[in-house]
Design a protein around this motif. Sequence first.
Motif, PDB file in Angstrom:
ATOM      1  N   VAL A 218       0.839  -1.188   0.000  1.00 57.39           N
ATOM      2  CA  VAL A 218       0.000   0.000   0.000  1.00 57.39           C
ATOM      3  C   VAL A 218       0.875   1.239   0.000  1.00 57.39           C
ATOM      4  O   VAL A 218       1.977   1.250   0.572  1.00 57.39           O
ATOM      5  CB  VAL A 218      -0.959  -0.003   1.222  1.00 57.39           C
ATOM      6  N   TRP A 219       0.398   2.287  -0.668  1.00 58.61           N
ATOM      7  CA  TRP A 219       1.114   3.561  -0.753  1.00 58.61           C
ATOM      8  C   TRP A 219       0.131   4.654  -0.340  1.00 58.61           C
ATOM      9  O   TRP A 219      -0.834   4.937  -1.022  1.00 58.61           O
ATOM     10  CB  TRP A 219       1.593   3.782  -2.188  1.00 58.61           C
ATOM     11  N   PHE A 220       0.391   5.238   0.835  1.00 57.42           N
ATOM     12  CA  PHE A 220      -0.439   6.331   1.319  1.00 57.42           C
ATOM     13  C   PHE A 220       0.198   7.662   0.914  1.00 57.42           C
ATOM     14  O   PHE A 220       1.407   7.844   1.050  1.00 57.42           O
ATOM     15  CB  PHE A 220      -0.577   6.287   2.842  1.00 57.42           C
ATOM     16  N   TYR A 221      -0.611   8.583   0.434  1.00 59.24           N
ATOM     17  CA  TYR A 221      -0.102   9.913   0.097  1.00 59.24           C
ATOM     18  C   TYR A 221      -1.096  10.956   0.594  1.00 59.24           C
ATOM     19  O   TYR A 221      -2.276  10.665   0.810  1.00 59.24           O
ATOM     20  CB  TYR A 221       0.109  10.052  -1.422  1.00 59.24           C
ATOM     21  N   SER A 222      -0.620  12.183   0.769  1.00 60.71           N
ATOM     22  CA  SER A 222      -1.490  13.231   1.287  1.00 60.71           C
ATOM     23  C   SER A 222      -1.705  14.373   0.300  1.00 60.71           C
ATOM     24  O   SER A 222      -2.726  15.054   0.354  1.00 60.71           O
ATOM     25  CB  SER A 222      -0.924  13.800   2.594  1.00 60.71           C
TER      26      SER A 222
ATOM     27  N   ALA B  49      -0.731  12.532  -5.914  1.00 60.98           N
ATOM     28  CA  ALA B  49      -0.737  11.087  -6.114  1.00 60.98           C
ATOM     29  C   ALA B  49       0.519  10.652  -6.864  1.00 60.98           C
ATOM     30  O   ALA B  49       1.021  11.380  -7.733  1.00 60.98           O
ATOM     31  CB  ALA B  49      -1.978  10.667  -6.903  1.00 60.98           C
ATOM     32  N   PRO B  50       1.060   9.490  -6.558  1.00 62.29           N
ATOM     33  CA  PRO B  50       2.245   9.017  -7.284  1.00 62.29           C
ATOM     34  C   PRO B  50       1.903   8.746  -8.748  1.00 62.29           C
ATOM     35  O   PRO B  50       0.770   8.394  -9.082  1.00 62.29           O
ATOM     36  CB  PRO B  50       2.609   7.719  -6.552  1.00 62.29           C
ATOM     37  N   ASP B  51       2.902   8.927  -9.608  1.00 60.80           N
ATOM     38  CA  ASP B  51       2.717   8.614 -11.021  1.00 60.80           C
ATOM     39  C   ASP B  51       2.463   7.123 -11.189  1.00 60.80           C
ATOM     40  O   ASP B  51       3.012   6.296 -10.454  1.00 60.80           O
ATOM     41  CB  ASP B  51       3.953   9.013 -11.830  1.00 60.80           C
ATOM     42  N   ALA B  52       1.664   6.798 -12.190  1.00 64.50           N
ATOM     43  CA  ALA B  52       1.289   5.406 -12.415  1.00 64.50           C
ATOM     44  C   ALA B  52       2.498   4.507 -12.625  1.00 64.50           C
ATOM     45  O   ALA B  52       2.520   3.360 -12.184  1.00 64.50           O
ATOM     46  CB  ALA B  52       0.336   5.302 -13.595  1.00 64.50           C
ATOM     47  N   ASN B  53       3.525   5.044 -13.326  1.00 68.52           N
ATOM     48  CA  ASN B  53       4.702   4.204 -13.607  1.00 68.52           C
ATOM     49  C   ASN B  53       5.592   4.010 -12.378  1.00 68.52           C
ATOM     50  O   ASN B  53       6.555   3.250 -12.421  1.00 68.52           O
ATOM     51  CB  ASN B  53       5.513   4.782 -14.768  1.00 68.52           C
ATOM     52  N   GLN B  54       5.290   4.717 -11.293  1.00 70.89           N
ATOM     53  CA  GLN B  54       6.052   4.546 -10.048  1.00 70.89           C
ATOM     54  C   GLN B  54       5.440   3.490  -9.121  1.00 70.89           C
ATOM     55  O   GLN B  54       6.100   3.024  -8.196  1.00 70.89           O
ATOM     56  CB  GLN B  54       6.110   5.871  -9.277  1.00 70.89           C
ATOM     57  N   ILE B  55       4.204   3.144  -9.366  1.00 77.78           N
ATOM     58  CA  ILE B  55       3.468   2.271  -8.443  1.00 77.78           C
ATOM     59  C   ILE B  55       3.861   0.816  -8.663  1.00 77.78           C
ATOM     60  O   ILE B  55       3.709   0.285  -9.769  1.00 77.78           O
ATOM     61  CB  ILE B  55       1.948   2.441  -8.635  1.00 77.78           C
ATOM     62  N   PRO B  56       4.385   0.138  -7.649  1.00 78.66           N
ATOM     63  CA  PRO B  56       4.756  -1.279  -7.790  1.00 78.66           C
ATOM     64  C   PRO B  56       3.549  -2.145  -8.144  1.00 78.66           C
ATOM     65  O   PRO B  56       2.406  -1.834  -7.767  1.00 78.66           O
ATOM     66  CB  PRO B  56       5.311  -1.638  -6.407  1.00 78.66           C
ATOM     67  N   THR B  57       3.793  -3.223  -8.832  1.00 81.32           N
ATOM     68  CA  THR B  57       2.731  -4.157  -9.206  1.00 81.32           C
ATOM     69  C   THR B  57       2.015  -4.668  -7.956  1.00 81.32           C
ATOM     70  O   THR B  57       2.646  -5.088  -6.988  1.00 81.32           O
ATOM     71  CB  THR B  57       3.322  -5.351  -9.984  1.00 81.32           C
ATOM     72  N   GLY B  58       0.690  -4.587  -7.994  1.00 80.99           N
ATOM     73  CA  GLY B  58      -0.112  -5.087  -6.884  1.00 80.99           C
ATOM     74  C   GLY B  58      -0.263  -4.112  -5.730  1.00 80.99           C
ATOM     75  O   GLY B  58      -0.953  -4.421  -4.757  1.00 80.99           O
TER      76      GLY B  58
END
Length: 445
Positions: A364-368, A371-380
Amino acid sequence: TELLNKPRDSRKVVMDNVLKDLNYAIENIRDTKDVYRITKWSALALKSRIMLFEGTFRKYHGLGDWEKCLEECASASQTLINEGGYTLFSKGKNAYQTLFSTLNATETMDEVILARDYNNGVTLRHSVQNYVTSPTAGCGGVTKRLVDAYLMKDGTRHTDRDGYKTMDFVTECKNRDPRMAQSIRTPGYKRIDGTEVLAPNFTQVITGYQPTKYMLGLNADADRYEQTNQDLHIYRYAEILLNYAEAKAELGILEQSDIDRSIKLLRDRVGMPNMNKSEIEGLGSDPFLLAPETGYPNVAGQPQEALILEIRRERSVELFDEDMRHTDLIRWRNCQAYNHKFLGFYMADAEGQHDLDGNGTIDVWFYSDKAPDANQIPTGCIVRKIGEQTYFTEGKSGYIIANPVVDGNWNDEKDYYYPIPIDERSLNPNLTQNLNWADGLSSEE
């Protein structure tokens, strides 16, 4: 007309007649076991449940005359234990989990006394599978209060450990009562027929503690409504064992032999040590179970106070997610619990990426802010915005909090009773309203 317009009968008259009807049914219904039809054994189970409710309700609501009800509960439970021939389902390594994921109750009728029959062949289904796997089905979750109540695997209290309130998820899940890992997603969790290790999914759970009881195999996800057809239990033997022990403890007469024939069986199934009466009484009541925020403060001063609290713990764990909790809180006069915030995971610093279950992958990636870029988000990885999709008690840290803007409004002065429907009172002017409920039909309210 006179009977239709008579005042209400007293609680004693009503319950004396309920007991009379139950005893008649027990004496006259067939005693052949049948998991889908009413038998002597399901009538005894109903008596056990009703008499436990009535006895403890009267006791904790100050109505008096409660001992007879609890004696009737203990007697009905003992008859079922001695004569019913039921045992606890014990098939396989995770028998407790399997009990709730088995499609047909006929396969578990050693323990299941009565069940509701669901069957795809006649399009009789329910939506439990959808509820625990769909992001659009309420996004429920278990509270930290319940998670903290699970004992350690050696039978000691988790809440006696230093720092238990702020432990990370991986640490707090280690070496706990096995029923915890068979009821919620804990590190290492896999679906029944799956190979992938799954962490809590924050699109499906709001508190982080994700329930898995009743979860079926992966094939059930193709069409959640079509495939959700496992039978649901109405009475099972485990409840009768708990009722027996609780009634005895509330009467102040629970002995180790009573524990050995009830609580011990539940603990044996999952490899937990037995409840030891002398050790519990020597150690004294668990402060966690007496605290207003997490326990049952009105048990203080009862003759077997510490034992009552431990049996309530056992009941909360064993009967989790079986539609018992609200009724239990009602009879124990403990619905003030609804006025405390529902808390989940503790996270010292929530913002950023987290490997919740310690298996080396980001879950899980929480942000305030951004939002993180789509290409930065790990699979799953699940992405959640703090303050919109997930809330914490301290802003970006602390406990996850469900419904942060909703305050509990349980009113102890009236909410333990439902109001009498206004239509009924209009038809019968002699029918008085329940205490502190006003419907405008009379000046005496």
